[in-house]
Motif scaffolding. Sequence first.
Motif, short mmCIF file in Angstrom:
data_model
loop_
_atom_site.label_atom_id
_atom_site.label_comp_id
_atom_site.label_asym_id
_atom_site.label_seq_id
_atom_site.Cartn_x
_atom_site.Cartn_y
_atom_site.Cartn_z
N GLY A 206 0.81 -1.21 0.00
CA GLY A 206 0.00 0.00 0.00
C GLY A 206 0.85 1.26 0.00
N LEU A 207 1.91 1.26 0.78
CA LEU A 207 2.80 2.43 0.79
C LEU A 207 3.48 2.61 -0.55
CD1 LEU A 207 4.37 2.00 4.35
CD2 LEU A 207 2.92 3.90 3.60
N ALA A 208 3.86 1.50 -1.20
CA ALA A 208 4.47 1.61 -2.52
C ALA A 208 3.50 2.27 -3.51
CB ALA A 208 4.88 0.23 -3.02
N GLU A 209 2.22 1.95 -3.40
CA GLU A 209 1.22 2.59 -4.26
C GLU A 209 1.11 4.08 -3.94
OE1 GLU A 209 -2.50 0.61 -4.04
OE2 GLU A 209 -1.71 -1.33 -4.71
N GLU A 210 1.14 4.43 -2.63
CA GLU A 210 1.08 5.85 -2.26
C GLU A 210 2.26 6.61 -2.85
OE1 GLU A 210 0.44 7.01 1.82
OE2 GLU A 210 -0.51 5.09 2.27
N ILE A 211 3.43 5.99 -2.82
CA ILE A 211 4.62 6.64 -3.37
C ILE A 211 4.46 6.85 -4.87
CG2 ILE A 211 7.09 6.30 -3.79
CD1 ILE A 211 7.07 4.66 -1.09
N ALA A 260 5.79 12.60 -1.54
CA ALA A 260 6.27 11.22 -1.49
C ALA A 260 7.15 10.95 -0.27
CB ALA A 260 7.07 10.89 -2.76
N VAL A 261 7.60 12.01 0.40
CA VAL A 261 8.56 11.83 1.49
C VAL A 261 7.96 11.03 2.64
CG1 VAL A 261 9.85 13.02 3.29
CG2 VAL A 261 9.97 13.84 0.92
N GLU A 262 6.76 11.41 3.09
CA GLU A 262 6.17 10.75 4.25
C GLU A 262 5.98 9.24 4.02
OE1 GLU A 262 2.25 10.97 7.20
OE2 GLU A 262 2.67 12.60 5.79
N PRO A 263 5.33 8.81 2.93
CA PRO A 263 5.21 7.36 2.72
C PRO A 263 6.56 6.66 2.49
CG PRO A 263 4.36 8.55 0.82
CD PRO A 263 4.57 9.56 1.89
N LEU A 264 7.52 7.38 1.90
CA LEU A 264 8.84 6.78 1.70
C LEU A 264 9.54 6.50 3.03
CD1 LEU A 264 10.48 8.58 -1.37
CD2 LEU A 264 10.45 6.12 -0.96
N LEU A 265 9.47 7.46 3.94
CA LEU A 265 10.10 7.27 5.25
C LEU A 265 9.43 6.13 6.01
CD1 LEU A 265 10.66 10.97 6.37
CD2 LEU A 265 12.39 9.32 5.61
N ARG A 266 8.10 6.08 5.94
CA ARG A 266 7.39 5.00 6.61
C ARG A 266 7.73 3.65 5.97
NH1 ARG A 266 5.76 3.05 11.24
NH2 ARG A 266 3.77 1.95 11.18
N TYR A 267 7.81 3.65 4.65
CA TYR A 267 8.17 2.41 3.93
C TYR A 267 9.55 1.92 4.37
CZ TYR A 267 8.84 -0.92 0.13
OH TYR A 267 9.07 -2.06 -0.58
N LYS A 268 10.53 2.83 4.42
CA LYS A 268 11.89 2.45 4.78
C LYS A 268 11.93 1.84 6.18
CE LYS A 268 15.25 5.36 3.68
NZ LYS A 268 16.03 4.72 2.61
N GLU A 269 11.20 2.43 7.10
CA GLU A 269 11.18 1.93 8.48
C GLU A 269 10.58 0.53 8.55
OE1 GLU A 269 9.08 3.07 12.78
OE2 GLU A 269 8.83 4.38 11.04
N LEU A 270 9.44 0.33 7.92
CA LEU A 270 8.77 -0.97 7.99
C LEU A 270 9.49 -2.03 7.15
CD1 LEU A 270 5.01 0.10 7.86
CD2 LEU A 270 6.36 -0.63 9.84
#
Length: 556
Positions: A206-211, A260-270
Amino acid sequence: MQVVVAPGAEGTGRVRVLPSGPETAVGDLAGWVAATEARHSPRWVLPSADALYPDLLAAGVPVARCHDLELTEAILLAFAGTPKRPRNLAAAWARLHGLAEPDDPPPTSRGDQPALFEAAREPVPAGADPLEAAAAVYADQLRRIDDTPHPDRLRLLVAAESAAALAAAEMRHHGLPWHADVHAALLTELLGPRPSPGARPKVLAGLAEEITVAFGLVGAPESRQVNPDNPASVVRAFGRAGIEVPSSRAHVLREVDHPAVEPLLRYKELARLWVANGWSWLETWVHGGRFRPEFVVGGVVSGRWATRGNAALQLPRALRTAVRADPGWSLVVADAAQLEPRVLAALSGDRGLAEVSAGVDLYARLADEAFGGDRQQAKIAMLSAMYGGTSGSAGALLATLRKRFPGAVGYVEQAARAGEEGRLVRSRLGRTSPPPSEGWRAITGAAAADEGAERRSRRVARDWGRFTRNFVVQASAADWALTVLATLRRRLAGTEAQLVFFQHDEVLVHCPAALAPRVSAEVAAAAEEATRLVFPGTLVNFPLQATTVATYADAK
């Protein structure tokens, strides 16, 4: 009393009391060690505690003290400026006789070990006797230690390192209490259900889609799609959006204004959690309610530990909730407060900085003394001193620190100059920095052909100087922490308390709840004893705060 041990086949072995006792063949090495430990508590001279001690523990035979030949050889080789030479018993014996040195063998997989003590038996070159070789190498190591400028310090380092090897094996033997169901539930909560092989977890997908949406790439050709797992793909995506970034690192992205920054940072963490500590990690490393990490004592040149494939030293805070004491037991978690600045104060003998260390929060006291109460500025200044940072406001803050505490700043700047000149530096107890490479010497030693070559030479020299600047502090902090660990292990001997985890400047003890107050007291006493041993006469305060909890997550 010192006893050298040479394991044999099928649980047998040969032993000798040093310096001149007769060789004794024993049919049951574990049983003989247990009986001798109970009667005499000798110092066991072992080719490698990592190879031998797990089998003794499996046989129910803990020991109090040892001299680890392999770890000691590594310390002494580094001290002599030759850290890359093999450190195994066969190589050490070969050096004594001018023979070719065999390479260090790869680490032994304990799960694949076929028989008792099999991993501890190693060949010695030219058909030499392993027992004779161990005795000879031990005598040579003692001589080399005596020949150093501060042999008492190096003896303490070797004793602490050897005790750490015993502690590491005991930590794996006892295991860190770990609730796999809590871990699995947390993964599902954060990532979604476990995905099929090759697929992303639902939340990451889902985060990849947001990005993709944030970059306006929905329906774009595959060649233009952004892959959040690929740093180069992320950098290109920002470039197409008119934003040039040098990398996709989190600290870089936080400075960028883009949806794109917010979902990218969350993606990297998870994604980091999924890859490093996901379902596969859980199945591989947690069994029977215990996580059993394989620590590598002295695995980092500074003396810090490393691990073999289990990421034990990078456990995410989110997973600490899975670390829970057994019923009727507690976890005593002890963490040294701002260890490296205190170590710098003790190393340098800077009385002003020693006085600042009196409180638990050194940075707050430092802020009041020199930075108008601004704790963040005080922290930046201290980190700049220890790591050589001068960018932004760090240079001015470091200048303030240098004026207020010249002894402390001068100490690390002297270490930096030594590194820039290609010289070795040492920790408080004698752990030695590696020498720079031949390539480094070629760049810094050659006559500058032009202005660009001169700039490159200065930059390379400064980079190595930053390494040695921090090495003297970080390695001395490791000296203190290892001495605490060794001291605490000795103080807890004979109790039910179990050392189960160690991470740089933090230690975990699993013990019956009724024993927790005593363990906390022993933690404080171990810190005081280690300070007297490593920094005798220092005025610096080294608080090691112990907290008793049921769950590791509650300690922070």
